[in-house]
Design an enzyme around this catalytic site. Sequence first.
Site, PDB file in Angstrom:
ATOM      1  CE  LYS A 121      -7.762  -9.065   7.240  1.00  0.00           C
ATOM      2  NZ  LYS A 121      -8.002  -7.994   6.283  1.00  0.00           N
ATOM      3  CD  GLU A 164     -12.313  -3.812  13.861  1.00  0.00           C
ATOM      4  OE1 GLU A 164     -12.439  -4.178  12.673  1.00  0.00           O
ATOM      5  OE2 GLU A 164     -11.835  -2.735  14.197  1.00  0.00           O
ATOM      6  CD  GLU A 222      -2.166  -2.755   5.100  1.00  0.00           C
ATOM      7  OE1 GLU A 222      -2.212  -3.259   6.239  1.00  0.00           O
ATOM      8  OE2 GLU A 222      -2.854  -1.761   4.769  1.00  0.00           O
ATOM      9  CG  HIS A 256      -4.604   0.922   9.347  1.00  0.00           C
ATOM     10  ND1 HIS A 256      -3.473   0.146   9.436  1.00  0.00           N
ATOM     11  CD2 HIS A 256      -5.231   0.542   8.208  1.00  0.00           C
ATOM     12  CE1 HIS A 256      -3.430  -0.675   8.396  1.00  0.00           C
ATOM     13  NE2 HIS A 256      -4.482  -0.455   7.626  1.00  0.00           N
ATOM     14  CG  HIS A 277      -4.681   1.897   2.770  1.00  0.00           C
ATOM     15  ND1 HIS A 277      -5.253   2.550   3.843  1.00  0.00           N
ATOM     16  CD2 HIS A 277      -4.438   0.633   3.183  1.00  0.00           C
ATOM     17  CE1 HIS A 277      -5.364   1.694   4.854  1.00  0.00           C
ATOM     18  NE2 HIS A 277      -4.877   0.524   4.480  1.00  0.00           N
ATOM     19  NE  ARG A 284     -34.647 -10.344  -0.036  1.00  0.00           N
ATOM     20  CZ  ARG A 284     -35.588 -10.419  -0.967  1.00  0.00           C
ATOM     21  NH1 ARG A 284     -35.618 -11.448  -1.798  1.00  0.00           N
ATOM     22  NH2 ARG A 284     -36.498  -9.476  -1.059  1.00  0.00           N
ATOM     23  CG  HIS A 331      -7.503   5.573   8.181  1.00  0.00           C
ATOM     24  ND1 HIS A 331      -8.178   4.703   9.016  1.00  0.00           N
ATOM     25  CD2 HIS A 331      -7.315   4.907   7.021  1.00  0.00           C
ATOM     26  CE1 HIS A 331      -8.371   3.559   8.380  1.00  0.00           C
ATOM     27  NE2 HIS A 331      -7.858   3.655   7.168  1.00  0.00           N
ATOM     28  CE  LYS A 356     -13.238  -5.137   9.330  1.00  0.00           C
ATOM     29  NZ  LYS A 356     -12.400  -4.045   9.898  1.00  0.00           N
ATOM     30  CG  ASN A 397      -7.601  -1.121  12.390  1.00  0.00           C
ATOM     31  OD1 ASN A 397      -7.655  -1.393  11.196  1.00  0.00           O
ATOM     32  ND2 ASN A 397      -8.615  -1.285  13.207  1.00  0.00           N
ATOM     33  NE  ARG A 404     -11.339  -7.961  10.819  1.00  0.00           N
ATOM     34  CZ  ARG A 404     -11.948  -8.576   9.817  1.00  0.00           C
ATOM     35  NH1 ARG A 404     -12.817  -9.519  10.062  1.00  0.00           N
ATOM     36  NH2 ARG A 404     -11.684  -8.264   8.571  1.00  0.00           N
TER      37      ARG A 404
HETATM   38  N1  LIG Z   1     -11.743  -5.495   2.835  1.00  0.00           N
HETATM   39  C1  LIG Z   1     -10.658  -5.231   3.549  1.00  0.00           C
HETATM   40  O1  LIG Z   1     -10.415  -5.826   4.581  1.00  0.00           O
HETATM   41  C2  LIG Z   1      -9.685  -4.217   3.027  1.00  0.00           C
HETATM   42  C3  LIG Z   1      -8.423  -4.127   3.596  1.00  0.00           C
HETATM   43  C4  LIG Z   1      -7.515  -3.222   3.048  1.00  0.00           C
HETATM   44  C5  LIG Z   1      -7.890  -2.432   1.974  1.00  0.00           C
HETATM   45  N2  LIG Z   1      -9.149  -2.548   1.443  1.00  0.00           N
HETATM   46  C6  LIG Z   1      -9.550  -1.753   0.279  1.00  0.00           C
HETATM   47  O2  LIG Z   1      -8.720  -2.116  -0.798  1.00  0.00           O
HETATM   48  C7  LIG Z   1      -8.680  -1.023  -1.715  1.00  0.00           C
HETATM   49  C8  LIG Z   1      -7.257  -0.841  -2.174  1.00  0.00           C
HETATM   50  O3  LIG Z   1      -6.829  -2.007  -2.810  1.00  0.00           O
HETATM   51  P1  LIG Z   1      -5.566  -2.039  -3.786  1.00  0.00           P
HETATM   52  O4  LIG Z   1      -4.444  -1.372  -3.128  1.00  0.00           O
HETATM   53  O5  LIG Z   1      -5.426  -3.420  -4.248  1.00  0.00           O
HETATM   54  O6  LIG Z   1      -6.009  -1.028  -4.947  1.00  0.00           O
HETATM   55  P2  LIG Z   1      -6.689  -1.233  -6.392  1.00  0.00           P
HETATM   56  O7  LIG Z   1      -7.666  -2.315  -6.390  1.00  0.00           O
HETATM   57  O8  LIG Z   1      -7.160   0.119  -6.788  1.00  0.00           O
HETATM   58  O9  LIG Z   1      -5.441  -1.647  -7.292  1.00  0.00           O
HETATM   59  C9  LIG Z   1      -4.393  -0.719  -7.492  1.00  0.00           C
HETATM   60  C10 LIG Z   1      -4.120  -0.490  -8.977  1.00  0.00           C
HETATM   61  O10 LIG Z   1      -3.395  -1.600  -9.496  1.00  0.00           O
HETATM   62  C11 LIG Z   1      -4.041  -2.098 -10.665  1.00  0.00           C
HETATM   63  N3  LIG Z   1      -3.751  -3.532 -10.685  1.00  0.00           N
HETATM   64  C12 LIG Z   1      -4.296  -4.492  -9.912  1.00  0.00           C
HETATM   65  N4  LIG Z   1      -3.696  -5.658 -10.119  1.00  0.00           N
HETATM   66  C13 LIG Z   1      -2.749  -5.459 -11.039  1.00  0.00           C
HETATM   67  C14 LIG Z   1      -1.773  -6.299 -11.649  1.00  0.00           C
HETATM   68  N5  LIG Z   1      -1.632  -7.574 -11.292  1.00  0.00           N
HETATM   69  N6  LIG Z   1      -0.973  -5.755 -12.589  1.00  0.00           N
HETATM   70  C15 LIG Z   1      -1.079  -4.435 -12.917  1.00  0.00           C
HETATM   71  N7  LIG Z   1      -1.952  -3.600 -12.361  1.00  0.00           N
HETATM   72  C16 LIG Z   1      -2.783  -4.109 -11.430  1.00  0.00           C
HETATM   73  C17 LIG Z   1      -5.482  -1.731 -10.497  1.00  0.00           C
HETATM   74  O11 LIG Z   1      -6.141  -1.664 -11.734  1.00  0.00           O
HETATM   75  C18 LIG Z   1      -5.375  -0.371  -9.826  1.00  0.00           C
HETATM   76  O12 LIG Z   1      -5.162   0.620 -10.784  1.00  0.00           O
HETATM   77  C19 LIG Z   1      -9.247   0.178  -0.998  1.00  0.00           C
HETATM   78  O13 LIG Z   1     -10.521   0.458  -1.527  1.00  0.00           O
HETATM   79  C20 LIG Z   1      -9.358  -0.290   0.435  1.00  0.00           C
HETATM   80  O14 LIG Z   1     -10.453   0.313   1.118  1.00  0.00           O
HETATM   81  C21 LIG Z   1     -10.038  -3.427   1.958  1.00  0.00           C
HETATM   82 ZN   LIG Z   2      -4.643  -1.219   5.636  1.00  0.00          ZN
END
Ligand SMILES: NC(=O)c1ccc[n+]([C@@H]2O[C@H](COP(=O)([O-])OP(=O)(O)OC[C@H]3O[C@@H](n4cnc5c(N)ncnc54)[C@H](O)[C@@H]3O)[C@@H](O)[C@H]2O)c1
Ligand SMILES: [Zn+2]
Length: 375
Positions: A230, A240, A188, A252, A270, A124, A256, A146, A249, A245
């Site tokens: 941010k 939001e 971003e 986006h 993304h 929890r 998307h 988030k 986007n 907030r």
């Molecule tokens: N919570 C939020 O507010 C929010 C905002 C934007 C995106 N997201 C989420 O984030 C995710 C995307 O995140 P991401 O772009 O970081 O992708 P990811 O976590 O998949 O990382 C991208 C790739 O890079 C590799 N990697 C990570 N760090 C590394 C490093 N230092 N050296 C070498 N390789 C490395 C990972 O293993 C992966 O293969 C999505 O699921 C998206 O929905 C969330």
């Molecule tokens: Zn984004």
Amino acid sequence: MSSPRTIRVDLAGRAYDIAIGPGLIDRAGELARPLLAAPRVTIVSDDTVAPLYGARLAASFAKAGVESRTVTVPAGESSKDFASFARLMNELLDLRPDRKTTLVALGGGVVGDLTGFAAAVLLRGVDFIQVPTTLLAQVDSSVGGKTGINTRHGKNLVGAFYQPRLVLADTTVLDSLPRRELLAGYAEVAKYGLIDDPEFFAWCEKNGEAVLAGDAAARTYAIEQSCLSKARIVAADERETTDLRALLNLGHTFGHALEAETGFGGTLLHGEAVGAGMAMAFDLSARLGLCPPEDAERVRRHLGAVGLPVRLRTIGGDNSRTWDAAKLIEHMRGDKKAEGGKLTFVLARGIGRSYVTRDVDEAGLRDLLDDAIAA
Ligand SMILES: NC(=O)c1ccc[n+]([C@@H]2O[C@H](COP(=O)([O-])OP(=O)(O)OC[C@H]3O[C@@H](n4cnc5c(N)ncnc54)[C@H](O)[C@@H]3O)[C@@H](O)[C@H]2O)c1
Ligand SMILES: [Zn+2]
């Protein structure tokens, strides 16, 4: 040792710090120790990042007298699906955690979103710390609380607002990140300038290449400014509930739709989709007479210059991709941010002058898409 740059995210009762700087992985134990309910953590990472940084992070905890274990998930978005989440929860429970155990997310946004949500529901709710290792995670996903996972109905539809106790953004871990991932995160970064900080966008135009090339000072500054933006927006509108907030986007709604059409896979990351989407949002703004055409041109020029794919036809790499405007609009309607079927866009009156609107004429949108597809 020099102190890292620190940003306070100001949320009543749940305020926390984001520390930014080189070498923070090796100082994680020392920096996290005062915040831990008990000297034990479980590190959650993926199978790309764990071999690179897992041992250093664990050693840093050990040095601070903190016991750590590590659980690893496969790298990639599929680790955010329900089945993977269930597996992770069982693995975490196998380690017999108690409510004083802290989870530590070591990885990109996938690991951060997954671990954050796991922390929100494990027993929890246990504390969690973010050690983001992608640029995208350092400037975006690790800030704001988030967390969540994916379902067959779409991305991030199951989750929680759950704030970490601390975020440690080690700028040197970006050295091992593939250039394409770095660029996706950079979209971003530029976004924060385009939302409400024209000076920061101008800084990006001058220094974007240095950020990408690994210049330490430029990287730290870019991450710091992004987190400040941010954090400011999130502190004012954590859940939001207003349009504030939603400004995050920018790009986006278009992005998307592009991601949905390419199947949310490796074809279009993304951040790449957001880059193309921001260029489209500014083009639409210019066409509607809201924004000076020179500003839209600057956006397109800068994102293109650093290497983001801003022309739709080039997405996927072979310069021949075709798109269908009607399908893109269909995806926009299905977006979870579309309220009652009304398309929500972030448009702009100029660079750094973005605003949210639900009042976009569909014929104008279709013209823009048709031209973007043909360009
Ligand atoms: N919570 C939020 O507010 C929010 C905002 C934007 C995106 N997201 C989420 O984030 C995710 C995307 O995140 P991401 O772009 O970081 O992708 P990811 O976590 O998949 O990382 C991208 C790739 O890079 C590799 N990697 C990570 N760090 C590394 C490093 N230092 N050296 C070498 N390789 C490395 C990972 O293993 C992966 O293969 C999505 O699921 C998206 O929905 C969330
Ligand atoms: Zn984004």
